[in-house]
Design an enzyme around this catalytic site. Sequence first.
Site, PDB file in Angstrom:
ATOM      1  N   SER A 171     -14.594  14.314  -5.205  1.00  0.00           N
ATOM      2  CA  SER A 171     -14.617  12.862  -5.430  1.00  0.00           C
ATOM      3  C   SER A 171     -16.081  12.291  -4.994  1.00  0.00           C
ATOM      4  CB  SER A 171     -13.479  12.323  -4.230  1.00  0.00           C
ATOM      5  OG  SER A 171     -13.259  10.989  -4.772  1.00  0.00           O
ATOM      6  N   ARG A 240      -7.504  -0.715   0.501  1.00  0.00           N
ATOM      7  CA  ARG A 240      -7.225   0.653   0.793  1.00  0.00           C
ATOM      8  C   ARG A 240      -5.628   0.903  -0.203  1.00  0.00           C
ATOM      9  NH1 ARG A 240      -9.312   5.419   1.649  1.00  0.00           N
ATOM     10  NH2 ARG A 240      -7.946   6.700   3.053  1.00  0.00           N
ATOM     11  N   ASP A 338      -5.040  14.452 -11.636  1.00  0.00           N
ATOM     12  CA  ASP A 338      -5.915  13.236 -11.101  1.00  0.00           C
ATOM     13  C   ASP A 338      -6.134  11.944 -12.287  1.00  0.00           C
ATOM     14  OD1 ASP A 338      -8.045  11.952 -10.110  1.00  0.00           O
ATOM     15  OD2 ASP A 338      -8.930  13.509  -9.293  1.00  0.00           O
ATOM     16  N   HIS A 368      -5.317  12.750  -7.479  1.00  0.00           N
ATOM     17  CA  HIS A 368      -6.627  12.896  -6.954  1.00  0.00           C
ATOM     18  C   HIS A 368      -6.976  13.416  -5.613  1.00  0.00           C
ATOM     19  CE1 HIS A 368     -11.164  11.894  -6.618  1.00  0.00           C
ATOM     20  NE2 HIS A 368     -10.856  11.269  -5.545  1.00  0.00           N
ATOM     21  N   ASP A 369      -5.983  13.149  -4.626  1.00  0.00           N
ATOM     22  CA  ASP A 369      -6.123  13.735  -3.107  1.00  0.00           C
ATOM     23  C   ASP A 369      -5.753  15.207  -3.179  1.00  0.00           C
ATOM     24  OD1 ASP A 369      -7.027  11.673  -1.567  1.00  0.00           O
ATOM     25  OD2 ASP A 369      -5.061  11.049  -1.052  1.00  0.00           O
TER      26      ASP A 369
HETATM   27  C1  LIG Z   1     -12.604  14.059   2.368  1.00  0.00           C
HETATM   28  C2  LIG Z   1     -12.630  12.786   2.808  1.00  0.00           C
HETATM   29  O1  LIG Z   1     -13.845  12.182   2.498  1.00  0.00           O
HETATM   30  S1  LIG Z   1     -11.462  11.719   3.159  1.00  0.00           S
HETATM   31  C3  LIG Z   1     -11.018  12.103   4.751  1.00  0.00           C
HETATM   32  C4  LIG Z   1      -9.670  12.344   4.855  1.00  0.00           C
HETATM   33  N1  LIG Z   1      -8.975  11.278   3.994  1.00  0.00           N
HETATM   34  C5  LIG Z   1      -8.348  10.477   4.677  1.00  0.00           C
HETATM   35  O2  LIG Z   1      -8.061  10.563   5.752  1.00  0.00           O
HETATM   36  C6  LIG Z   1      -7.731   9.380   3.761  1.00  0.00           C
HETATM   37  C7  LIG Z   1      -6.600   8.917   3.956  1.00  0.00           C
HETATM   38  N2  LIG Z   1      -5.579   9.832   3.851  1.00  0.00           N
HETATM   39  C8  LIG Z   1      -5.389  10.283   2.813  1.00  0.00           C
HETATM   40  O3  LIG Z   1      -6.092  10.185   1.732  1.00  0.00           O
HETATM   41  C9  LIG Z   1      -4.187  11.186   2.709  1.00  0.00           C
HETATM   42  O4  LIG Z   1      -3.260  10.752   3.342  1.00  0.00           O
HETATM   43  C10 LIG Z   1      -4.630  12.905   2.984  1.00  0.00           C
HETATM   44  C11 LIG Z   1      -4.971  13.258   1.602  1.00  0.00           C
HETATM   45  C12 LIG Z   1      -5.617  12.987   4.243  1.00  0.00           C
HETATM   46  C13 LIG Z   1      -3.363  13.528   3.597  1.00  0.00           C
HETATM   47  O5  LIG Z   1      -2.378  13.152   2.570  1.00  0.00           O
HETATM   48  P1  LIG Z   1      -0.708  13.648   3.004  1.00  0.00           P
HETATM   49  O6  LIG Z   1      -0.534  14.753   3.903  1.00  0.00           O
HETATM   50  O7  LIG Z   1      -0.001  14.067   1.570  1.00  0.00           O
HETATM   51  O8  LIG Z   1      -0.272  12.459   3.564  1.00  0.00           O
HETATM   52  P2  LIG Z   1       0.372  11.375   2.796  1.00  0.00           P
HETATM   53  O9  LIG Z   1      -0.586  10.558   2.007  1.00  0.00           O
HETATM   54  O10 LIG Z   1       1.825  11.578   2.449  1.00  0.00           O
HETATM   55  O11 LIG Z   1       0.646  10.438   4.234  1.00  0.00           O
HETATM   56  C14 LIG Z   1       1.334  10.634   5.405  1.00  0.00           C
HETATM   57  C15 LIG Z   1       1.556   9.486   6.312  1.00  0.00           C
HETATM   58  O12 LIG Z   1       2.355   8.490   5.618  1.00  0.00           O
HETATM   59  C16 LIG Z   1       3.336   8.095   6.519  1.00  0.00           C
HETATM   60  N3  LIG Z   1       4.285   7.740   5.754  1.00  0.00           N
HETATM   61  C17 LIG Z   1       5.042   7.981   4.717  1.00  0.00           C
HETATM   62  N4  LIG Z   1       5.985   7.429   4.223  1.00  0.00           N
HETATM   63  C18 LIG Z   1       5.811   6.313   5.016  1.00  0.00           C
HETATM   64  C19 LIG Z   1       6.681   5.016   5.085  1.00  0.00           C
HETATM   65  N5  LIG Z   1       7.687   4.898   3.966  1.00  0.00           N
HETATM   66  N6  LIG Z   1       6.439   4.028   5.655  1.00  0.00           N
HETATM   67  C20 LIG Z   1       5.488   4.424   6.720  1.00  0.00           C
HETATM   68  N7  LIG Z   1       4.899   5.431   6.927  1.00  0.00           N
HETATM   69  C21 LIG Z   1       4.940   6.454   5.792  1.00  0.00           C
HETATM   70  C22 LIG Z   1       3.667   9.383   7.263  1.00  0.00           C
HETATM   71  O13 LIG Z   1       4.486   9.210   8.339  1.00  0.00           O
HETATM   72  C23 LIG Z   1       2.376  10.081   7.711  1.00  0.00           C
HETATM   73  O14 LIG Z   1       1.842   9.154   8.707  1.00  0.00           O
HETATM   74  P3  LIG Z   1       0.586   9.913   9.440  1.00  0.00           P
HETATM   75  O15 LIG Z   1      -0.661  10.191   8.448  1.00  0.00           O
HETATM   76  O16 LIG Z   1       0.199   8.671  10.476  1.00  0.00           O
HETATM   77  O17 LIG Z   1       1.132  11.027  10.025  1.00  0.00           O
HETATM   78  N1  LIG Z   2      -8.727  10.048   0.376  1.00  0.00           N
HETATM   79  C1  LIG Z   2      -9.700   9.937  -0.228  1.00  0.00           C
HETATM   80  C2  LIG Z   2      -9.693   9.680  -1.534  1.00  0.00           C
HETATM   81  C3  LIG Z   2     -11.184   9.426  -2.018  1.00  0.00           C
HETATM   82  O1  LIG Z   2     -11.717  10.470  -2.763  1.00  0.00           O
HETATM   83  C4  LIG Z   2     -10.949   9.284   0.664  1.00  0.00           C
HETATM   84  O2  LIG Z   2     -10.262   8.409   1.407  1.00  0.00           O
HETATM   85  O3  LIG Z   2     -12.001   9.426   0.908  1.00  0.00           O
END
Ligand SMILES: CC(=O)SCCNC(=O)CCNC(=O)[C@H](O)C(C)(C)COP(=O)(O)OP(=O)(O)OC[C@H]1O[C@@H](n2cnc3c(N)ncnc32)[C@H](O)[C@@H]1OP(=O)(O)O
Ligand SMILES: N[C@@H](CCO)C(=O)O
Length: 388
Positions: A171, A240, A338, A368-369
């Site tokens: 990304s 977000r 993506d 994308h994720d």
């Molecule tokens: C590389 C980087 O630069 S980015 C750094 C890491 N990125 C991030 O942290 C960005 C934010 N998150 C994301 O982008 C994504 O969540 C990822 C890629 C990290 C993980 O994706 P996934 O494992 O598929 O998690 P997902 O997106 O499904 O989210 C799950 C969360 O949603 C919550 N959730 C799912 N459905 C619901 C709902 N209906 N109501 C409330 N919460 C919900 C789950 O309880 C879980 O919570 P938690 O994360 O606090 O444990």
């Molecule tokens: N989940 C990723 C997506 C952007 O590439 C982030 O928050 O950085």
Amino acid sequence: MTVVQTAPAVRRDGVVRAAEIGELTLESGFRLPDVRLAYETWGELAPDGSNAVLVEHALTGDSHAARGTAVGYGDTAPFDMDGRRAAADAGGWWDGLIGPGAAIDTNRWFVVCANILGGCHGSTGPASLAPDSAPWGSRFPRITVRDTVAAEARLADRLGIRRWRLVVGGSMGGARALEWAVCHPGWVEACAVIAANARVSAEQLAWGHAQALAIRQDPRFARGDYYSGAHPDEGLGLARRIAHITYRSAHELAARFGREAQPREDPAGTHPGTRGRYRVEGYLDHQAVKLAARFDANAYLSVNETLMSHDVARGRGSLRQALARTSCEWLVAAVDSDRLFPPEESAELAAALPGEHEVHTITSPSGHDGFLLETPQVGRLLRAVLPD
Ligand SMILES: CC(=O)SCCNC(=O)CCNC(=O)[C@H](O)C(C)(C)COP(=O)(O)OP(=O)(O)OC[C@H]1O[C@@H](n2cnc3c(N)ncnc32)[C@H](O)[C@@H]1OP(=O)(O)O
Ligand SMILES: N[C@@H](CCO)C(=O)O
């Protein structure tokens, strides 16, 4: 926030340290004083410096790409932003890919990951203090992807690194990796650009604009000078939500949430303004709250603006001409589902690189994720550019 300031003489995997890199003259001409980059390392730099790998994080990522060792903290208090991360052994955003025996094997490679300039996890950003001891806030300058590379080049100097076996990112991290290869062709032996493109498209600019407005229109934003009062978390959360929809695929959202109601809520209520939520709404609300708890709104605007600046050909002629100055091995990969950085944009990049390059496909339902989630596939690709 606790950031350890030490020379990296002792191996401390996954512990945040700070490099003071001095004044940086930005592309805009603005001279940003007293720049600090927070960074983490894993593994040991070989005496001849031949085993360094730079990992670039995405928009809201940070330097904690992978967990660290749980031993030997000594004076090195782990990174702690408002007490949320207790230890270096907390998981990182690319945990499955970086570590002993992993695709980026820290028994073999010396891995560096820096928090981006303009961010809010230890590097100089809008919440940092300006020379007048007040937060930069609205005065924080625009940071381009090239500025972030210039800052990281200073960090590399401080670490005694003059070449990277690999610069890799997904990304926005991919954009940063690509700029490294163009800005410093002599330093980069291999470059991996995952779920990223050569220049941010009109649609990506449009998404960025909507996210920025969501923050700016929060009454608490106070034109960016809100640090003495309440923070614009509502606007940040809305940004977000907008962004997160683009990070996942429509198919995945349909399969996971469909038209189900959020537990104990009734979306069929009489009044739209007071009705209960659909599950997908609850999901997005959760993502919004989570980000607002770990990110500064001005920093979000800054990194968003940095991403919007991404155009590797800007001021360098055609895309082909811009990339002609590179001299590294390439790995270009795209996530098949993506919709933010679609595979055809990776294909445009690959076609403009010197030589013949295929676009590797990461198969994922998640959109994308997928570059964060499909670690076995990403790992197989990285192993090919990082031989044992
Ligand atoms: C590389 C980087 O630069 S980015 C750094 C890491 N990125 C991030 O942290 C960005 C934010 N998150 C994301 O982008 C994504 O969540 C990822 C890629 C990290 C993980 O994706 P996934 O494992 O598929 O998690 P997902 O997106 O499904 O989210 C799950 C969360 O949603 C919550 N959730 C799912 N459905 C619901 C709902 N209906 N109501 C409330 N919460 C919900 C789950 O309880 C879980 O919570 P938690 O994360 O606090 O444990
Ligand atoms: N989940 C990723 C997506 C952007 O590439 C982030 O928050 O950085």
